[in-house]
Design an enzyme around this catalytic site. Structure first.
Site, PDB file in Angstrom:
ATOM      1  CB  SER A   1      -0.960   0.009   1.193  1.00  0.00           C
ATOM      2  OG  SER A   1      -2.048  -0.863   0.945  1.00  0.00           O
TER       3      SER A   1
ATOM      4  CE  LYS B   1      -4.485   1.826  -0.687  1.00  0.00           C
ATOM      5  NZ  LYS B   1      -3.848   0.709   0.024  1.00  0.00           N
TER       6      LYS B   1
ATOM      7  CB  SER C   1      -4.361   1.709   4.003  1.00  0.00           C
ATOM      8  OG  SER C   1      -3.463   1.266   3.010  1.00  0.00           O
TER       9      SER C   1
END
Length: 362
Positions: free
Chosen positions: A51, A54, A111
């Site tokens: 993640s 991102k 997230s």
């Protein structure tokens, strides 16, 4: 100079209370004001970002908002593919709409993989164009060993996204660019939590509000990568960015980030190489590390032991972290009403309109 920084990494491992074993995987600490590397260990080792991807998704959204191409109040829609993304997610049904502003909160605080997917779907040219732009921006920023194939870094918690990789050095490049290019949007990384239709969510970065001077940024996890974190902090006129890959639990990740930030903020030697010129040596294509057995095997779980106390609180080992409070402040990040709800709401409001009556003659 690179060798000197690697040696400094060995010195760092003797300084931190978590011990050398906890810092064995790739990490890098950078002075955010000068762009110089303070400490590093295996900073050029290929790793699954999970993640942390991102951050690049957010970078492009910030770029579009700053240029005026994108209104933070604009609505984006969750497609079926977005809604089908693995957790962490918002659990919204296909067709759900949210503002760009709330999508950013969802993907940077909680997230949310579905929110990141929806952002890419809504981009000019669609998802494929957005991913191409992610890679173009990575090259432009000088991320020499990074490749993106989607906007959130996931296929599932157990399986990394094939073809998606980065290095600790490259993630530091991105974090430094984020701080330099978009200071007006840094507040997204400091939000303690969000309140949404599907629940209340604490920031996955447990240093927010819990480490003196913490200013962000982002966490990531799949079994193959372990628990990754990009962190930033300001204190005493100093600013540092730390990237650490491969912790074996949520609290261990927070401990590792705190130790690295503390070492960076208090180090007197700030004469390391500039990050922009701190490049990997020429080498054949290197495989992406996979530490699944170290993190997610039954033996790994047993060896890890308890990560929470009897009250369910994470057990931190770093002296630079306080116990997490049960309550935390939240910012609203709710979905928009869909068309059916809008019409229904309008009809409900009509029930409060007075009925017409005969007016007396004048």
């Amino acid at each position: 100079m690179a060798a000197a920084v690697l040696c400094a990494g060995i010195v760092l491992a003797t300084l931190v209370s978590a011990g050398a074993a906890a810092l064995a995987h790739p990490y890098i600490v950078v002075d955010a004001k000068t762009g110089r590397v303070l400490f590093a260990n295996e900073p050029f080792k290929k790793w699954y970002p999970a993640s942390l991807t991102k951050l690049m998704t957010a970078y492009l959204v910030f770029e579009d908002m700053k240029s005026g191409r994108l209104d933070p109040r604009a609505a984006i829609t969750f497609s079926a593919a977005a809604a089908n993304e693995p957790a962490s997610k918002m659990y919204f049904a296909p067709g759900t709409r949210v503002t760009v502003d709330n999508a950013l909160k969802m993907m940077l605080v909680h997230s949310a993989n579905d929110a990141a997917h929806a952002v890419a779907d809504a981009a000019i040219g669609g998802r494929d164009a957005f991913i191409a732009r992610m890679n173009a921006k990575a090259a432009e920023l000088g991320m020499v060993d990074t490749h993106f194939v989607n906007a959130n870094g996931m296929t599932s918690m157990a399986n990394p996204q094939t073809g998606q990789y980065t290095t600790a050095r490259d993630m530091a490049v991105l974090a430094l660019a984020m701080s330099r290019d978009f200071p007006e949007y840094q507040y997204y990384f400091t939000i303690p939590g969000i309140a949404a239709d599907s629940g209340k969510y604490r920031n996955t970065n447990l240093l927010v509000g819990n480490f003196d001077g913490a200013t962000g940024m982002k966490t990531g996890f799949v079994c193959a990568s372990g628990y990754n974190q990009v962190s930033s902090a300001k204190r005493g006129g100093r600013e540092v960015i730390a990237v650490a890959f491969g912790a074996n639990s949520v609290p261990a990740r927070a401990d590792k980030a705190a130790e690295l930030l503390q070492a960076g903020l208090t180090s007197n030697d700030r004469s390391g190489p500039e990050l922009s010129s701190y490049l990997p040596p020429p080498a054949p294509d290197r495989p992406v590390a996979d530490i699944t057995n170290e993190v997610c095997s039954a033996q790994a779980v047993e060896d890890r032991g308890d990560i929470r106390d009897e009250d369910g609180n994470y057990i931190f080992k770093s002296p630079y972290l306080k116990p997490l409070p049960k309550e935390y402040a939240t910012i609203d990040a709710f979905r928009l009403p869909n068309d059916t709800e809008t019409v229904a709401g309008a009809l409900d409001n009509l029930t409060y309109v007075p009925l017409p009556y005969a007016r007396p003659e004048q």
